[in-house]
Design a protein around this motif. Structure first.
Motif, PDB file in Angstrom:
ATOM      1  N   SER A   3      13.524  -1.881  28.132  1.00  0.00           N
ATOM      2  CA  SER A   3      14.769  -2.502  27.668  1.00  0.00           C
ATOM      3  C   SER A   3      14.531  -3.892  27.083  1.00  0.00           C
ATOM      4  O   SER A   3      15.438  -4.491  26.521  1.00  0.00           O
ATOM      5  CB  SER A   3      15.768  -2.601  28.826  1.00  0.00           C
ATOM      6  OG  SER A   3      15.204  -3.338  29.885  1.00  0.00           O
ATOM      7  N   GLU A  51      16.203  -6.445  36.978  1.00  0.00           N
ATOM      8  CA  GLU A  51      14.998  -6.184  36.188  1.00  0.00           C
ATOM      9  C   GLU A  51      14.287  -7.489  35.834  1.00  0.00           C
ATOM     10  O   GLU A  51      13.064  -7.579  35.900  1.00  0.00           O
ATOM     11  CB  GLU A  51      15.362  -5.411  34.911  1.00  0.00           C
ATOM     12  CG  GLU A  51      14.135  -5.126  34.047  1.00  0.00           C
ATOM     13  CD  GLU A  51      14.342  -3.959  33.085  1.00  0.00           C
ATOM     14  OE1 GLU A  51      15.501  -3.635  32.781  1.00  0.00           O
ATOM     15  OE2 GLU A  51      13.316  -3.395  32.645  1.00  0.00           O
ATOM     16  N   PHE A  53       9.721 -18.329  29.248  1.00  0.00           N
ATOM     17  CA  PHE A  53       9.734 -17.117  28.440  1.00  0.00           C
ATOM     18  C   PHE A  53      11.170 -16.824  28.041  1.00  0.00           C
ATOM     19  O   PHE A  53      12.041 -16.766  28.914  1.00  0.00           O
ATOM     20  CB  PHE A  53       9.170 -15.937  29.232  1.00  0.00           C
ATOM     21  CG  PHE A  53       7.798 -16.187  29.783  1.00  0.00           C
ATOM     22  CD1 PHE A  53       6.673 -15.840  29.054  1.00  0.00           C
ATOM     23  CD2 PHE A  53       7.620 -16.789  31.013  1.00  0.00           C
ATOM     24  CE1 PHE A  53       5.399 -16.083  29.547  1.00  0.00           C
ATOM     25  CE2 PHE A  53       6.360 -17.046  31.520  1.00  0.00           C
ATOM     26  CZ  PHE A  53       5.254 -16.689  30.777  1.00  0.00           C
ATOM     27  N   GLU A  54      11.394 -16.670  26.752  1.00  0.00           N
ATOM     28  CA  GLU A  54      12.717 -16.273  26.273  1.00  0.00           C
ATOM     29  C   GLU A  54      12.692 -14.778  26.071  1.00  0.00           C
ATOM     30  O   GLU A  54      11.943 -14.280  25.220  1.00  0.00           O
ATOM     31  CB  GLU A  54      13.019 -16.975  24.950  1.00  0.00           C
ATOM     32  CG  GLU A  54      14.039 -18.075  25.114  1.00  0.00           C
ATOM     33  CD  GLU A  54      14.410 -18.694  23.789  1.00  0.00           C
ATOM     34  OE1 GLU A  54      14.510 -19.912  23.745  1.00  0.00           O
ATOM     35  OE2 GLU A  54      14.556 -17.945  22.798  1.00  0.00           O
ATOM     36  N   ILE A  55      13.481 -14.075  26.841  1.00  0.00           N
ATOM     37  CA  ILE A  55      13.422 -12.615  26.832  1.00  0.00           C
ATOM     38  C   ILE A  55      14.735 -12.040  26.338  1.00  0.00           C
ATOM     39  O   ILE A  55      15.797 -12.323  26.894  1.00  0.00           O
ATOM     40  CB  ILE A  55      13.092 -12.078  28.239  1.00  0.00           C
ATOM     41  CG1 ILE A  55      11.740 -12.646  28.671  1.00  0.00           C
ATOM     42  CG2 ILE A  55      13.081 -10.568  28.256  1.00  0.00           C
ATOM     43  CD1 ILE A  55      11.335 -12.251  30.068  1.00  0.00           C
ATOM     44  N   GLU A  56      14.650 -11.258  25.279  1.00  0.00           N
ATOM     45  CA  GLU A  56      15.818 -10.602  24.706  1.00  0.00           C
ATOM     46  C   GLU A  56      15.829  -9.162  25.200  1.00  0.00           C
ATOM     47  O   GLU A  56      14.832  -8.452  25.086  1.00  0.00           O
ATOM     48  CB  GLU A  56      15.688 -10.679  23.170  1.00  0.00           C
ATOM     49  CG  GLU A  56      16.796 -10.050  22.385  1.00  0.00           C
ATOM     50  CD  GLU A  56      17.978 -11.011  22.218  1.00  0.00           C
ATOM     51  OE1 GLU A  56      17.747 -12.183  21.903  1.00  0.00           O
ATOM     52  OE2 GLU A  56      19.108 -10.546  22.425  1.00  0.00           O
ATOM     53  N   MET A  57      16.965  -8.737  25.766  1.00  0.00           N
ATOM     54  CA  MET A  57      17.055  -7.355  26.243  1.00  0.00           C
ATOM     55  C   MET A  57      17.947  -6.538  25.325  1.00  0.00           C
ATOM     56  O   MET A  57      18.916  -7.048  24.770  1.00  0.00           O
ATOM     57  CB  MET A  57      17.602  -7.327  27.673  1.00  0.00           C
ATOM     58  CG  MET A  57      16.689  -8.037  28.646  1.00  0.00           C
ATOM     59  SD  MET A  57      17.196  -7.771  30.362  1.00  0.00           S
ATOM     60  CE  MET A  57      16.497  -6.153  30.668  1.00  0.00           C
ATOM     61  N   LYS A  58      17.614  -5.250  25.186  1.00  0.00           N
ATOM     62  CA  LYS A  58      18.451  -4.364  24.383  1.00  0.00           C
ATOM     63  C   LYS A  58      19.834  -4.278  25.011  1.00  0.00           C
ATOM     64  O   LYS A  58      19.962  -4.291  26.240  1.00  0.00           O
ATOM     65  CB  LYS A  58      17.813  -2.972  24.313  1.00  0.00           C
ATOM     66  CG  LYS A  58      16.575  -2.930  23.439  1.00  0.00           C
ATOM     67  CD  LYS A  58      15.876  -1.576  23.517  1.00  0.00           C
ATOM     68  CE  LYS A  58      14.516  -1.666  22.836  1.00  0.00           C
ATOM     69  NZ  LYS A  58      13.568  -0.657  23.339  1.00  0.00           N
ATOM     70  N   GLU A  95      12.411  -8.408  22.871  1.00  0.00           N
ATOM     71  CA  GLU A  95      11.594  -9.491  22.323  1.00  0.00           C
ATOM     72  C   GLU A  95      11.255 -10.497  23.407  1.00  0.00           C
ATOM     73  O   GLU A  95      12.068 -10.770  24.290  1.00  0.00           O
ATOM     74  CB  GLU A  95      12.346 -10.208  21.180  1.00  0.00           C
ATOM     75  CG  GLU A  95      11.389 -10.893  20.202  1.00  0.00           C
ATOM     76  CD  GLU A  95      12.077 -11.913  19.299  1.00  0.00           C
ATOM     77  OE1 GLU A  95      13.299 -11.888  19.173  1.00  0.00           O
ATOM     78  OE2 GLU A  95      11.342 -12.756  18.738  1.00  0.00           O
ATOM     79  N   ARG A 132       9.471 -14.447  23.648  1.00  0.00           N
ATOM     80  CA  ARG A 132       8.836 -15.624  23.038  1.00  0.00           C
ATOM     81  C   ARG A 132       8.458 -16.597  24.139  1.00  0.00           C
ATOM     82  O   ARG A 132       9.231 -16.815  25.065  1.00  0.00           O
ATOM     83  CB  ARG A 132       9.760 -16.288  22.018  1.00  0.00           C
ATOM     84  CG  ARG A 132       9.918 -15.438  20.744  1.00  0.00           C
ATOM     85  CD  ARG A 132      10.768 -16.130  19.714  1.00  0.00           C
ATOM     86  NE  ARG A 132      10.083 -17.202  19.024  1.00  0.00           N
ATOM     87  CZ  ARG A 132       9.273 -17.038  17.979  1.00  0.00           C
ATOM     88  NH1 ARG A 132       9.038 -15.839  17.517  1.00  0.00           N
ATOM     89  NH2 ARG A 132       8.710 -18.078  17.407  1.00  0.00           N
ATOM     90  N   ARG A 149      16.121 -16.572  30.146  1.00  0.00           N
ATOM     91  CA  ARG A 149      14.953 -17.449  30.140  1.00  0.00           C
ATOM     92  C   ARG A 149      14.365 -17.459  31.533  1.00  0.00           C
ATOM     93  O   ARG A 149      15.078 -17.602  32.514  1.00  0.00           O
ATOM     94  CB  ARG A 149      15.332 -18.882  29.769  1.00  0.00           C
ATOM     95  CG  ARG A 149      15.412 -19.103  28.301  1.00  0.00           C
ATOM     96  CD  ARG A 149      15.103 -20.551  27.925  1.00  0.00           C
ATOM     97  NE  ARG A 149      15.553 -20.796  26.567  1.00  0.00           N
ATOM     98  CZ  ARG A 149      16.636 -21.498  26.263  1.00  0.00           C
ATOM     99  NH1 ARG A 149      17.341 -22.055  27.203  1.00  0.00           N
ATOM    100  NH2 ARG A 149      17.003 -21.644  25.013  1.00  0.00           N
TER     101      ARG A 149
END
Lengths: 81, 81
Positions: free
Chosen positions: A32, B58, B42-47, A35, A37, B4
């Motif tokens: 899921s 998660e 960490f910059e985390i993009e989730m669907k 991305e 960064r 983040r």
């Protein structure tokens, strides 16, 4: 006085380390995540005595000249007290 | 959903990289800096589609198992939306 300086790649700059982490997470079943960064931050403690204004100026100079590479990175300064 | 994860050494763990930066700053004239500690984020993009609860669970698992080493590091998760 305590400050935090956050340094990360500009949005237009490729982040291979973040891509590697995203790939590893996908391999571990965390599909899921779309991305990742990566950035770094610095917790900086200043000796008491400086005024808020001079501390803001000094922290901005430290961030720009020492902690971040302004060609490819952007930074954000945050004061905790 | 965007999160983040901030990872830093536990307060009891020595941070030689931070000490090196503090020394460099002192050499550059920034003598008002008394301590520097470095961390990463960490910059985390989730669907889209996951519920807030499952995303929190998660993200916590990802932070604990992949991004941080719980023996010497601590982490903090922050959701941006």
């Amino acid at each position: 006085m305590k400050a935090r300086v956050y340094v990360s790649f500009k949005p237009t700059v490729l982040d291979p380390q973040g891509q590697t982490i995203r790939g590893a997470l996908a391999g571990l079943g965390h599909t899921s995540v779309s991305e990742v960064r990566q950035g770094k931050f610095f917790e900086i403690e200043m000796k008491p005595g400086a005024t808020r204004d001079s501390a803001i100026r000094e922290m901005d100079q430290i961030a720009r000249d020492v902690l971040a590479n302004p060609v490819i990175e952007e930074y954000r300064v945050e004061f905790l007290d």
